[in-house]
Scaffold this active site. Structure first.
Site, PDB file in Angstrom:
ATOM      1  CE  LYS A  72      -4.129  -2.033   2.091  1.00  0.00           C
ATOM      2  NZ  LYS A  72      -5.165  -1.911   3.148  1.00  0.00           N
ATOM      3  CG  ASN A  93      -7.545   0.326  -1.021  1.00  0.00           C
ATOM      4  OD1 ASN A  93      -7.714   1.408  -1.594  1.00  0.00           O
ATOM      5  ND2 ASN A  93      -8.545  -0.384  -0.539  1.00  0.00           N
ATOM      6  CG  ASP A 109      -8.786  -0.049   2.977  1.00  0.00           C
ATOM      7  OD1 ASP A 109      -9.579  -0.913   2.553  1.00  0.00           O
ATOM      8  OD2 ASP A 109      -7.559  -0.193   3.004  1.00  0.00           O
ATOM      9  CB  ALA A 137      -4.942   2.186  14.076  1.00  0.00           C
ATOM     10  CD  GLN A 249     -11.750  -2.999  -0.252  1.00  0.00           C
ATOM     11  OE1 GLN A 249     -11.142  -2.266  -1.036  1.00  0.00           O
ATOM     12  NE2 GLN A 249     -11.774  -4.315  -0.381  1.00  0.00           N
TER      13      GLN A 249
END
Length: 279
Positions: A72, A93, A109, A137, A249
């Site tokens: 990524k 992504n 995402d 996170a 996503q």
């Protein structure tokens, strides 16, 4: 940015490890529902070292790529442009190949998280808690930047992780306070709890679920339910799963790669559920 047409086109998910990715199941279900008979979607075991060569060998039949770890960030210098969403967390992504041959990177995402929460009626919260401090996170923080009006408390295991989360908070304009993982049971009383940790990490917290929990977003989907999610549901709390995130996503990826909107959310989710039940 979108790619039009129903002729033979290719797409794939890249990463390492990749064997258990559900992306092919989801995207192929979308193609079938949309009548894109000439479209194919594969998976390739590709690490950071192999990524530049793989991209260089792609022909004009390619419409797009889904990327998972560890690619990524590695892909960023290999694309022509990245969206502000991807730039905000330094993670791509999704790569879409435009008609003029450009590579455009995006991150689905973050809006995928927001869409998964919205589907469960969560439009806005006044505070939230995040369990963990890894790459997911930071995406969770970026999603909370769109829906959380107050403080986000991140429960982490080290001072270094705590510093990283505070830095992400400053970058994303989110009010972040960090707390020690030893106090993670306190997180479960938040209006929204986002668990971003690996399988098994939150198992010991299940016994601390309050009698009237609010909403848990657990980004895992296998094994499912996690101990925490199972206890949360048993107590009547709302649970958003990693499959919800994966599907939402992927919906955005399908729409960008094919130019068809809306992508068939229900068909994609059913395909994902069936694949997980069959494992």
């Amino acid at each position: 940015m979108t790619v039009q047409g129903t002729d033979a086109r290719r797409a794939a998910v890249l990463g390492s490890p990749i064997a258990h990715s559900l992306s092919p199941v989801l995207h192929r279900a979308a193609y079938a529902e949309l009548g894109l008979a000439g479209w194919t979607y594969d998976r390739f075991e590709i690490d950071e070292a192999a990524l530049p060569g793989f991209l260089a060998d792609l022909g004009p039949e390619w419409a797009g790529l889904s990327l998972t770890m560890p690619l990524k960030r590695a892909v960023i210098p290999l694309v022509d442009e990245i969206s502000e969403t991807a730039r905000s967390v330094e993670a791509v992504n999704t790569v879409v190949f435009t008609e003029d041959g450009r590579r455009v990177g995006d991150n689905t995402d973050i809006p995928g998280m927001v869409a998964a929460l919205r589907e469960r009626g969560i439009e806005q919260v006044d505070s939230a808690a995040i369990l963990g401090a890894g790459a997911t996170a930071s995406s969770a923080l970026a999603a909370l930047a769109r829906i959380c009006t107050g403080e986000v408390v991140a429960y982490v295991r080290s001072a270094a992780r705590a510093a990283e989360m505070r830095e992400w908070g400053e970058r994303l304009d989110v009010e972040v306070r960090t707390a020690d993982w030893a106090d993670a049971a306190e997180a479960l009383r938040a209006p929204l709890v986002i668990a971003t940790t690996p399988a098994g990490t939150t198992d010991d917290l299940a016994s601390a679920v309050p009698e009237r929990p609010a909403t848990l977003f657990d980004v895992l989907y296998e094994p499912w339910p996690t101990n925490l999610a199972a206890r949360w549901s048993a107590y009547g709390g709302a649970v958003v799963s990693g499959l919800d995130l994966l599907v939402h996503q992927a919906v955005l990826q399908v729409e960008q790669m094919t130019g068809r909107t809306p992508a068939p959310l229900d068909a994609m989710r059913k395909a994902g559920e069936h694949a997980l039940e069959s494992r």
